[in-house]
Design an enzyme around this catalytic site. Structure first.
Site, PDB file in Angstrom:
ATOM      1  CB  ALA A  10      -0.937  -0.004   1.207  1.00  0.00           C
ATOM      2  CB  THR A  11       4.447   1.978   0.382  1.00  0.00           C
ATOM      3  OG1 THR A  11       4.969   1.063  -0.585  1.00  0.00           O
ATOM      4  CG2 THR A  11       4.518   1.354   1.758  1.00  0.00           C
ATOM      5  CE1 TYR A 153       5.302  -8.556 -12.765  1.00  0.00           C
ATOM      6  CE2 TYR A 153       4.600  -8.202 -15.042  1.00  0.00           C
ATOM      7  CZ  TYR A 153       4.409  -8.004 -13.674  1.00  0.00           C
ATOM      8  OH  TYR A 153       3.326  -7.289 -13.221  1.00  0.00           O
ATOM      9  CE  LYS A 157       1.927  -9.606 -11.180  1.00  0.00           C
ATOM     10  NZ  LYS A 157       1.165  -9.287  -9.965  1.00  0.00           N
ATOM     11  N   GLY A 184      -3.611  -3.929 -17.740  1.00  0.00           N
ATOM     12  CA  GLY A 184      -2.527  -3.633 -18.679  1.00  0.00           C
ATOM     13  C   GLY A 184      -1.656  -2.547 -18.066  1.00  0.00           C
TER      14      GLY A 184
HETATM   15  P1  NDP Z   1       4.414   0.030  -7.410  1.00  0.00           P
HETATM   16  O1  NDP Z   1       5.864  -0.249  -7.569  1.00  0.00           O
HETATM   17  O2  NDP Z   1       3.923   1.419  -7.537  1.00  0.00           O
HETATM   18  O3  NDP Z   1       3.907  -0.588  -6.018  1.00  0.00           O
HETATM   19  C1  NDP Z   1       4.294  -1.860  -5.603  1.00  0.00           C
HETATM   20  C2  NDP Z   1       3.914  -2.102  -4.152  1.00  0.00           C
HETATM   21  O4  NDP Z   1       4.329  -3.440  -3.796  1.00  0.00           O
HETATM   22  C3  NDP Z   1       4.622  -1.147  -3.209  1.00  0.00           C
HETATM   23  O5  NDP Z   1       3.711  -0.726  -2.214  1.00  0.00           O
HETATM   24  C4  NDP Z   1       5.712  -1.988  -2.581  1.00  0.00           C
HETATM   25  O6  NDP Z   1       5.947  -1.588  -1.238  1.00  0.00           O
HETATM   26  C5  NDP Z   1       5.062  -3.384  -2.580  1.00  0.00           C
HETATM   27  N1  NDP Z   1       6.085  -4.415  -2.510  1.00  0.00           N
HETATM   28  C6  NDP Z   1       6.975  -4.775  -3.469  1.00  0.00           C
HETATM   29  N2  NDP Z   1       7.823  -5.702  -3.000  1.00  0.00           N
HETATM   30  C7  NDP Z   1       7.443  -5.942  -1.699  1.00  0.00           C
HETATM   31  C8  NDP Z   1       7.951  -6.786  -0.667  1.00  0.00           C
HETATM   32  N3  NDP Z   1       9.003  -7.598  -0.871  1.00  0.00           N
HETATM   33  N4  NDP Z   1       7.344  -6.778   0.532  1.00  0.00           N
HETATM   34  C9  NDP Z   1       6.283  -5.975   0.743  1.00  0.00           C
HETATM   35  N5  NDP Z   1       5.754  -5.156  -0.191  1.00  0.00           N
HETATM   36  C10 NDP Z   1       6.340  -5.129  -1.394  1.00  0.00           C
HETATM   37  O7  NDP Z   1       3.705  -0.918  -8.506  1.00  0.00           O
HETATM   38  P2  NDP Z   1       2.165  -1.154  -8.904  1.00  0.00           P
HETATM   39  O8  NDP Z   1       1.247  -0.432  -8.006  1.00  0.00           O
HETATM   40  O9  NDP Z   1       2.071  -0.944 -10.362  1.00  0.00           O
HETATM   41  O10 NDP Z   1       2.093  -2.723  -8.653  1.00  0.00           O
HETATM   42  C11 NDP Z   1       1.122  -3.332  -7.824  1.00  0.00           C
HETATM   43  C12 NDP Z   1       0.758  -4.678  -8.420  1.00  0.00           C
HETATM   44  O11 NDP Z   1       0.158  -4.480  -9.690  1.00  0.00           O
HETATM   45  C13 NDP Z   1       1.942  -5.616  -8.660  1.00  0.00           C
HETATM   46  O12 NDP Z   1       1.560  -6.925  -8.284  1.00  0.00           O
HETATM   47  C14 NDP Z   1       2.164  -5.536 -10.170  1.00  0.00           C
HETATM   48  O13 NDP Z   1       2.750  -6.708 -10.668  1.00  0.00           O
HETATM   49  C15 NDP Z   1       0.733  -5.356 -10.636  1.00  0.00           C
HETATM   50  N6  NDP Z   1       0.538  -4.792 -11.964  1.00  0.00           N
HETATM   51  C16 NDP Z   1       1.078  -3.569 -12.306  1.00  0.00           C
HETATM   52  C17 NDP Z   1       0.859  -3.050 -13.573  1.00  0.00           C
HETATM   53  C18 NDP Z   1       1.466  -1.770 -14.024  1.00  0.00           C
HETATM   54  O14 NDP Z   1       1.516  -1.536 -15.247  1.00  0.00           O
HETATM   55  N7  NDP Z   1       1.888  -0.894 -13.141  1.00  0.00           N
HETATM   56  C19 NDP Z   1       0.015  -3.767 -14.537  1.00  0.00           C
HETATM   57  C20 NDP Z   1      -0.483  -5.025 -14.087  1.00  0.00           C
HETATM   58  C21 NDP Z   1      -0.251  -5.495 -12.833  1.00  0.00           C
HETATM   59  P3  NDP Z   1       7.411  -1.378  -0.586  1.00  0.00           P
HETATM   60  O15 NDP Z   1       8.381  -1.104  -1.705  1.00  0.00           O
HETATM   61  O16 NDP Z   1       7.228  -0.249   0.358  1.00  0.00           O
HETATM   62  O17 NDP Z   1       7.687  -2.670   0.114  1.00  0.00           O
HETATM   63  C1  8X3 Z   2       2.550  -4.972 -15.716  1.00  0.00           C
HETATM   64  C2  8X3 Z   2       2.115  -4.763 -17.129  1.00  0.00           C
HETATM   65  O1  8X3 Z   2       2.716  -5.209 -19.548  1.00  0.00           O
HETATM   66  O2  8X3 Z   2       4.477  -4.343 -18.103  1.00  0.00           O
HETATM   67  O3  8X3 Z   2       2.125  -6.182 -15.215  1.00  0.00           O
HETATM   68  O4  8X3 Z   2       3.735  -6.615 -17.917  1.00  0.00           O
HETATM   69  S1  8X3 Z   2       3.317  -5.265 -18.208  1.00  0.00           S
END
Ligand code: NDP
Ligand code: 8X3
Length: 252
Positions: A10-11, A153, A157, A184
Site C-alpha cells: 500500500a506504499t 515476470y 503472473k 494492462g
Molecule cells: P508500485 O511499484 O507502484 O507498487 C508496488 C507495491 O508493492 C509497493 O507498495 C511496494 O511496497 C510493494 N512491494 C513490493 N515488494 C514488496 C515486498 N518484498 N514486501 C512488501 N511489499 C512489497 O507498482 P504497482 O502499483 O504498479 O504494482 C502493484 C501490483 O500491480 C503488482 O503486483 C504488479 O505486478 C501489478 N501490476 C502492475 C501493472 C502496471 O503496469 N503498473 C500492470 C499489471 C499489474 P514497498 O516497496 O514499500 O515494500
Molecule cells: C505490468 C504490465 O505489460 O508491463 O504487469 O507486464 S506489463
C-alpha cells in the site's frame, strides 16, 4: 470495527489507490509494505480525511516467518479480515532468459508468488471459519500473454492466474469469493522498479498514450467487492483504451 480490508503493497501505486478507495467507503484498513514512513504518512492522511481506523504492518512479504507472525499476532479486533487484496508485487529487469539476472528472477518469484501465498495462507483460514471473505489477486496482462523479455515476470503472473483459480476451487464451498483483476499498463512506480531506478527509461513506457492510473484500477477492484453476495467476478482484464494487447499500443 467497520469492514476490515487488508491491502498488501500500500506504499505506492495500485495498493495506495485502493487504500483511498476503500477508506472512502468507510472500511478499516490493514496496510502493508516495507517502507514504514510511507505507511505512517498514509495512515495519518486516511484517518484525517475519512475517520477510519488504520493498522500498519511494515515487513517484507518475502519473509515467510514475518508474514505468518504478523497475521497470527493481529489484535483481536483486527482478526476478522473481510477483504484481502494481494497487490504487492514487482517486475525486476527485462531481459532474455539467456541473459537474465537470477537475483531478479528470485525477487519476482519470492514476492509475486511466494509472498502472495504466505499472506493468503495466513488470512484464509479465518475467512473460511467465518464463511465470509473475498480475496482479490492483482494479476496482469502479463499473466495472460507472454511478451519478449517478460519471461519470468510473466511466469509469476501466470502463476497468480492459476492460484486464483485454485483458491476459488478450494474455498467455494465455504462462501469465499476469489477474484483476479488483471490490468494492462498502469503508470505507477512499477517501471522505475523494473528498470532498477532508471527514471528516463521508465518514463518512455507511458509516453504517447494515456495509461491507466492507479485510481482506475482501484475503482475496478472496489466494484468487484461491491456486488451482491451471489455474484462474483472471477477474472477481469482492464487496459488503457489505446492498448490492445501486451505489446500493441496505439501511440502518438
Ligand atoms: P508500485 O511499484 O507502484 O507498487 C508496488 C507495491 O508493492 C509497493 O507498495 C511496494 O511496497 C510493494 N512491494 C513490493 N515488494 C514488496 C515486498 N518484498 N514486501 C512488501 N511489499 C512489497 O507498482 P504497482 O502499483 O504498479 O504494482 C502493484 C501490483 O500491480 C503488482 O503486483 C504488479 O505486478 C501489478 N501490476 C502492475 C501493472 C502496471 O503496469 N503498473 C500492470 C499489471 C499489474 P514497498 O516497496 O514499500 O515494500
Ligand atoms: C505490468 C504490465 O505489460 O508491463 O504487469 O507486464 S506489463
Amino acid at each position: 470495527m467497520n469492514k476490515i480490508t487488508l491491502i498488501t503493497g500500500a506504499t505506492a501505486g495500485i495498493g495506495k489507490a485502493c487504500a483511498f478507495r476503500f477508506a472512502k467507503k468507510g472500511h478499516d484498513l490493514i496496510l502493508t509494505g516495507r517502507r514504514e514512513a510511507r505507511l505512517q504518512e498514509l495512515s495519518a492522511q486516511l484517518n484525517e480525511k475519512y475517520g477510519i481506523k488504520v493498522l500498519i504492518l511494515a515487513f517484507d512479504i518475502r519473509d515467510r516467518k514475518a508474514t505468518t507472525e504478523v497475521i497470527a499476532g493481529l489484535p483481536d479486533e483486527w482478526k476478522n479480515i473481510r477483504i484481502l487484496i494481494n497487490n504487492a508485487g514487482l517486475a525486476s529487469g527485462l531481459n532474455t532468459v539467456q541473459e537474465g539476472d537470477i537475483d531478479d528472477w528470485e525477487r519476482m518469484i519470492d514476492t509475486n508468488i511466494k509472498g502472495l501465498l504466505y499472506m493468503t495462507r495466513a488470512v484464509l483460514p479465518r475467512m473460511v471459519a467465518n464463511k465470509k471473505g473475498h480475496v482479490i489477486n492483482i494479476g496482469s496482462i502479463a499473466g495472460k500473454e507472454v511478451y519478449p523479455n517478460g519471461n519470468v515476470y510473466c511466469a509469476t503472473k501466470f502463476a497468480v492466474d492459476a492460484l486464483t483459480k485454485g483458491m476459488r476451487i478450494d474455498t467455494v464451498q465455504h462462501g469465499i469469493k476469489v477474484t483476479q483483476i488483471a490490468p494492462g499498463a498502469v503508470e505507477t512506480e512499477f517501471s522505475m522498479v523494473r528498470f532498477h531506478g532508471d527514471a528516463q527509461r521508465a518514463k518512455t513506457v507511458y509516453e504517447g498514450y494515456e495509461p491507466l492510473r492507479s485510481e482506475d484500477v482501484a475503482e475496478v477492484v472496489f466494484f468487484a467487492t461491491s456486488l451482491p453476495r451471489h455474484v462474483n467476478i472471477n477474472d477481469l482484464v482492464l487496459m488503457p483504451s489505446r492498448q490492445a494487447s501486451a505489446m500493441i499500443m496505439h501511440k502518438d
